[in-house]
Scaffold this motif. Structure first.
Motif, PDB file in Angstrom:
ATOM      1  N   PRO A 166       0.843  -1.198   0.000  1.00  0.00           N
ATOM      2  CA  PRO A 166       0.000   0.000   0.000  1.00  0.00           C
ATOM      3  C   PRO A 166       0.880   1.252   0.000  1.00  0.00           C
ATOM      4  CG  PRO A 166      -0.828  -1.609   1.569  1.00  0.00           C
ATOM      5  CD  PRO A 166       0.540  -2.062   1.157  1.00  0.00           C
ATOM      6  N   GLU A 168       0.854   5.515  -0.519  1.00  0.00           N
ATOM      7  CA  GLU A 168      -0.039   6.676  -0.429  1.00  0.00           C
ATOM      8  C   GLU A 168      -0.172   7.429  -1.754  1.00  0.00           C
ATOM      9  OE1 GLU A 168       2.531   5.915   1.441  1.00  0.00           O
ATOM     10  OE2 GLU A 168       3.969   7.554   1.663  1.00  0.00           O
ATOM     11  N   GLY A 191       4.201   1.434   5.030  1.00  0.00           N
ATOM     12  CA  GLY A 191       5.174   2.472   5.375  1.00  0.00           C
ATOM     13  C   GLY A 191       4.945   3.036   6.774  1.00  0.00           C
ATOM     14  N   PRO A 192       5.909   3.817   7.281  1.00  0.00           N
ATOM     15  CA  PRO A 192       5.789   4.427   8.622  1.00  0.00           C
ATOM     16  C   PRO A 192       5.024   5.759   8.571  1.00  0.00           C
ATOM     17  CG  PRO A 192       7.914   4.947   7.683  1.00  0.00           C
ATOM     18  CD  PRO A 192       7.179   4.157   6.619  1.00  0.00           C
ATOM     19  N   GLU A 193       5.019   6.482   9.694  1.00  0.00           N
ATOM     20  CA  GLU A 193       4.274   7.762   9.768  1.00  0.00           C
ATOM     21  C   GLU A 193       4.661   8.698   8.621  1.00  0.00           C
ATOM     22  OE1 GLU A 193       6.192   6.619  12.357  1.00  0.00           O
ATOM     23  OE2 GLU A 193       5.121   6.867  14.267  1.00  0.00           O
ATOM     24  N   LEU A 216      -5.296   2.339  -0.761  1.00  0.00           N
ATOM     25  CA  LEU A 216      -6.315   1.919   0.215  1.00  0.00           C
ATOM     26  C   LEU A 216      -7.439   2.952   0.264  1.00  0.00           C
ATOM     27  CD1 LEU A 216      -3.976   0.736   3.140  1.00  0.00           C
ATOM     28  CD2 LEU A 216      -5.115  -0.689   1.425  1.00  0.00           C
ATOM     29  N   GLY A 217      -7.559   3.741  -0.783  1.00  0.00           N
ATOM     30  CA  GLY A 217      -8.638   4.734  -0.840  1.00  0.00           C
ATOM     31  C   GLY A 217      -8.091   6.146  -0.908  1.00  0.00           C
ATOM     32  N   ARG A 219      -8.271   8.671   1.111  1.00  0.00           N
ATOM     33  CA  ARG A 219      -7.808   9.355   2.327  1.00  0.00           C
ATOM     34  C   ARG A 219      -6.478   8.753   2.789  1.00  0.00           C
ATOM     35  NH1 ARG A 219     -12.974   8.505   2.106  1.00  0.00           N
ATOM     36  NH2 ARG A 219     -12.673   6.386   2.870  1.00  0.00           N
ATOM     37  N   LEU A 221      -4.447   7.204   5.429  1.00  0.00           N
ATOM     38  CA  LEU A 221      -4.707   6.530   6.707  1.00  0.00           C
ATOM     39  C   LEU A 221      -3.460   6.616   7.588  1.00  0.00           C
ATOM     40  CD1 LEU A 221      -6.353   3.273   5.279  1.00  0.00           C
ATOM     41  CD2 LEU A 221      -7.462   5.436   5.885  1.00  0.00           C
TER      42      LEU A 221
END
Ligand code: SAM
Length: 240
Positions: A166, A168, A191-193, A216-217, A219, A221
């Motif tokens: 996943p 972003e 992945g991390p923050e 994953l959409g 937005r 997450l």
């Protein structure tokens, strides 16, 4: 809660101190009672309590109750380590969802950087949480929590698996990649923050035999939400 051993059962054995306390003090079992115990292979035996000495309890297997469940393959969750206790939460929830292995990964944009000493103490804590989570949810095995790896070491170690990643910045939905991960050994990499570094995405794409970056959409997450979302969807597709 389930009682596990971290060795194969093949004769009289001693329960761990924690399980002995639970069986004797909380459940108030006594010599001659039987309880189900699942060993490291996933085989469950009905076991007689043959001896209790102080806080120690000794059991002897009487009969096999069940064999390990047939598996359609394993699901490994590799996730960037997270600050605070967020990774604890990932371990607990991923255990409940049936993950086989969790790999904590030190990635470029992780907020926390763990030195060797902290990696060792965190690993012991995460392994304990996985064991507790497995007991609490009644699964037949305990997920393995691997030592912290760098991103490239992680990719190299799992390069022969299919990887769902996943990302972003991706728009291709996870649903389209799902049909290819319904069976077999699969890795989900989160992945991390701070998200993925571009060079990490490139390295995964070049070294995994099969790797799909997915959305994953629309937005963004939180990392821990992304882990559990991807894992839930893939477990659902695989029939749990
Ligand atoms: N800092 C990044 C940003 O602002 O774009 C966000 C990183 S996000 C908190 C952490 C990880 O969760 C990402 O690297 C990715 O693996 C996953 N993730 C979160 N939302 C996602 C989405 N909508 N699609 C795919 N992956 C997502």
């Amino acid at each position: 809660r389930k009682i596990f051993t971290d060795f194969p059962i093949c004769g009289t054995f001693e329960l761990s101190a924690d399980d002995a306390r639970h069986v004797v003090l909380v459940l108030r079992h006594t010599v001659g009672d039987t309880i189900p115990v699942t060993d490291v292979t996933g085989t469950t035996y009905e076991c007689f309590i043959t001896r209790i000495e102080g806080h120690s309890a000794y059991l002897t297997p009487a009969k096999k109750l069940s064999e390990p469940a047939a598996s359609v393959g394993t699901v490994t969750l590799a996730a960037g380590i997270l600050k605070g206790d967020k990774f604890d939460w990932v371990i607990q929830k991923a255990t409940e969802l049936g993950v086989s292995r969790i790999v904590p990964v030190q990635m470029e944009y992780c907020v926390v950087k763990l030195d060797d000493k902290r990696q060792k103490s965190r690993l012991e804590r995460w392994q304990r949480l996985a064991l507790e989570g497995a007991k609490q949810c009644g699964r037949d095995d305990v997920p393995d929590v691997a030592p912290v790896m760098t991103f490239t070491d992680f990719v190299d170690a799992y390069a022969d698996r299919r990887c769902i990643l996943p990302y972003e910045r991706e728009t291709a939905p996870l649903s389209e990649a799902c049909r290819d991960v319904r069976t077999g050994d699969v890795v989900i990499a989160i992945g991390p923050e701070g998200g993925y570094a571009e060079k990490e995405i490139a390295y995964a794409g070049q070294h995994f035999a099969w790797c799909r970056t997915v959305s994953l959409g629309p937005r963004i997450l939180r990392a821990e939400t992304a882990s559990l979302t991807a894992l839930s969807i893939i477990m659902y597709e695989r029939g749990f």
